[in-house]
Design a protein around this motif. Sequence first.
Motif, mmCIF file in Angstrom:
data_model
loop_
_atom_site.group_PDB
_atom_site.id
_atom_site.type_symbol
_atom_site.label_atom_id
_atom_site.label_comp_id
_atom_site.label_asym_id
_atom_site.label_seq_id
_atom_site.Cartn_x
_atom_site.Cartn_y
_atom_site.Cartn_z
ATOM 1 N N ASP A 215 35.649 -23.819 -47.013
ATOM 2 C CA ASP A 215 34.931 -22.803 -47.777
ATOM 3 C C ASP A 215 33.897 -23.501 -48.651
ATOM 4 N N ARG A 216 32.716 -23.701 -48.094
ATOM 5 C CA ARG A 216 31.647 -24.393 -48.815
ATOM 6 C C ARG A 216 30.323 -23.755 -48.416
ATOM 7 N N PRO A 217 29.331 -23.856 -49.266
ATOM 8 C CA PRO A 217 28.024 -23.259 -48.941
ATOM 9 C C PRO A 217 27.414 -23.947 -47.719
ATOM 10 N N ILE A 218 26.561 -23.199 -47.021
ATOM 11 C CA ILE A 218 25.781 -23.777 -45.937
ATOM 12 C C ILE A 218 24.313 -23.696 -46.332
ATOM 13 N N SER A 219 23.589 -24.785 -46.136
ATOM 14 C CA SER A 219 22.208 -24.856 -46.611
ATOM 15 C C SER A 219 21.253 -24.119 -45.683
ATOM 16 N N ASP A 220 20.138 -23.672 -46.254
ATOM 17 C CA ASP A 220 19.079 -23.082 -45.434
ATOM 18 C C ASP A 220 18.564 -24.110 -44.424
ATOM 19 N N GLU A 221 18.553 -25.375 -44.830
ATOM 20 C CA GLU A 221 18.100 -26.441 -43.937
ATOM 21 C C GLU A 221 18.909 -26.436 -42.644
ATOM 22 N N LEU A 222 20.237 -26.329 -42.767
ATOM 23 C CA LEU A 222 21.081 -26.332 -41.579
ATOM 24 C C LEU A 222 20.945 -25.028 -40.798
ATOM 25 N N LEU A 223 20.910 -23.898 -41.493
ATOM 26 C CA LEU A 223 20.792 -22.606 -40.816
ATOM 27 C C LEU A 223 19.558 -22.551 -39.920
ATOM 28 N N LEU A 226 19.981 -23.873 -36.303
ATOM 29 C CA LEU A 226 21.026 -23.318 -35.450
ATOM 30 C C LEU A 226 20.487 -22.258 -34.505
ATOM 31 N N ALA A 227 20.867 -22.350 -33.237
ATOM 32 C CA ALA A 227 20.541 -21.289 -32.291
ATOM 33 C C ALA A 227 21.411 -20.073 -32.547
ATOM 34 N N LEU A 228 22.651 -20.305 -32.966
ATOM 35 C CA LEU A 228 23.573 -19.203 -33.237
ATOM 36 C C LEU A 228 24.566 -19.647 -34.296
ATOM 37 N N VAL A 229 24.866 -18.750 -35.238
ATOM 38 C CA VAL A 229 25.895 -18.995 -36.243
ATOM 39 C C VAL A 229 26.944 -17.891 -36.119
ATOM 40 N N SER A 230 28.225 -18.270 -36.191
ATOM 41 C CA SER A 230 29.299 -17.310 -35.928
ATOM 42 C C SER A 230 30.344 -17.318 -37.042
ATOM 43 N N PRO A 231 30.242 -16.382 -38.003
ATOM 44 C CA PRO A 231 31.286 -16.209 -39.007
ATOM 45 C C PRO A 231 32.223 -15.065 -38.632
ATOM 46 N N ASN A 232 33.449 -15.096 -39.167
ATOM 47 C CA ASN A 232 34.266 -13.882 -39.119
ATOM 48 C C ASN A 232 33.936 -13.051 -40.359
ATOM 49 N N LEU A 233 34.632 -11.967 -40.572
ATOM 50 C CA LEU A 233 34.262 -11.061 -41.665
ATOM 51 C C LEU A 233 34.411 -11.714 -43.030
ATOM 52 N N SER A 234 35.507 -12.418 -43.257
ATOM 53 C CA SER A 234 35.702 -13.034 -44.571
ATOM 54 C C SER A 234 34.692 -14.154 -44.796
ATOM 55 N N GLU A 235 34.373 -14.906 -43.746
ATOM 56 C CA GLU A 235 33.369 -15.964 -43.872
ATOM 57 C C GLU A 235 31.989 -15.373 -44.118
ATOM 58 N N LEU A 236 31.679 -14.264 -43.463
ATOM 59 C CA LEU A 236 30.395 -13.592 -43.675
ATOM 60 C C LEU A 236 30.272 -13.124 -45.120
ATOM 61 N N GLU A 237 31.345 -12.580 -45.657
ATOM 62 C CA GLU A 237 31.318 -12.107 -47.040
ATOM 63 C C GLU A 237 31.131 -13.266 -48.010
ATOM 64 N N ARG A 238 31.815 -14.393 -47.756
ATOM 65 C CA ARG A 238 31.655 -15.555 -48.626
ATOM 66 C C ARG A 238 30.247 -16.136 -48.517
ATOM 67 N N MET A 239 29.692 -16.158 -47.311
ATOM 68 C CA MET A 239 28.355 -16.709 -47.110
ATOM 69 C C MET A 239 27.291 -15.938 -47.860
ATOM 70 N N THR A 240 27.469 -14.621 -47.910
ATOM 71 C CA THR A 240 26.392 -13.751 -48.394
ATOM 72 C C THR A 240 26.672 -13.117 -49.754
ATOM 73 N N GLY A 241 27.955 -13.057 -50.152
ATOM 74 C CA GLY A 241 28.307 -12.329 -51.365
ATOM 75 C C GLY A 241 28.136 -10.827 -51.204
ATOM 76 N N MET A 242 28.079 -10.368 -49.951
ATOM 77 C CA MET A 242 27.863 -8.952 -49.656
ATOM 78 C C MET A 242 29.111 -8.337 -49.040
ATOM 79 N N PRO A 243 29.316 -7.030 -49.210
ATOM 80 C CA PRO A 243 30.489 -6.378 -48.609
ATOM 81 C C PRO A 243 30.373 -6.321 -47.094
ATOM 82 N N THR A 244 31.520 -6.252 -46.413
ATOM 83 C CA THR A 244 31.531 -6.212 -44.949
ATOM 84 C C THR A 244 32.541 -5.182 -44.444
ATOM 85 N N SER A 245 32.689 -4.086 -45.182
ATOM 86 C CA SER A 245 33.708 -3.090 -44.828
ATOM 87 C C SER A 245 33.284 -2.181 -43.689
ATOM 88 N N THR A 246 31.983 -1.941 -43.544
ATOM 89 C CA THR A 246 31.483 -1.045 -42.500
ATOM 90 C C THR A 246 30.537 -1.802 -41.581
#
Length: 288
Positions: A215-223, A226-246
């Motif tokens: 559980d660590r930040p990912i830099s814009d440099e690395l993003l 990437l051709a493709l990045v694959s988070p699950n819902l909890s990882e997506l929420e941690r990455m963005t600080g945004m809700p992922t309920s819907t």
Amino acid sequence: MMKKTSKRLVVACVAAVIIACLGDAVAEIASAAVTHDAVRSGPILVVGSINMDTIIDVQRLPTEGETITTRRSDTGKSVPGGKGANQAVAVARMAAGTGREAPKFVCQLGNDAHAKTLEQALLANGVDISLSGVTDKPSGQGIVFLLEDGTVSSVVVGGSNAAWPEDVDAPLLAQIRSASAVLLQREIPEHVNVAVATAANAAKVPVFQDMGGADRPISDELLKMLALVSPNLSELERMTGMPTSTEEEILQAARSIQARGAKHVLVTRGEDGALLLTENGQVLKQER
């Protein structure tokens, strides 16, 4: 000599592996939408972690300070695992019998009894580990809690996975340049992922990043590499600080990752399947 690798083969392999082999349907929707400008020959290269996993069946997770018993008395078996090793074995199994070159897996093995078992498991599955190192640390371990509905939570002990060299050596750089695609996860130090992605990007080799792991930040440099990045819902929420309920919230969060430089975003949603947001804004879904 290996024949030219098709876009569909490379993408189907990496998509299926990144999402931990959730099913052929996901590989199909990904391969229908995610392509790369340079169609390359060569093996798929996985750089990442290897663990000895202890899987424990539980009815529920304990609360803070609580002791619970297992769901089954015969649970607690140890099996080879680790996100990198799982990807490498999955690619090897997909390539078996096709005449295509075995995947290359670069990891750091430990100095304990687990290491030999892990090495033998990789070789038995047809994975090439000739570029992997051996450290003076014990093997990485994963303590995996498996609920009755199939939900998995885990605690990872870094061990040898944390003992990577500071610099990427020449043999690995050469392998990156000759790969058809590179698969990464987040159970090894971030400087390794950045160095590998940088080398791959310079050689126009597509890089696929599974967000599972630390559980660590990912830099814009690395993003941006990437051709493709694959988070699950909890990882997506941690990455963005945004809700992922819907589904709409998931898409908004995925678009925010694209705004930082990512191209395609593949979100795995547990029992609800997966959702792929392509670089051109197309949304593809797999229902389980």
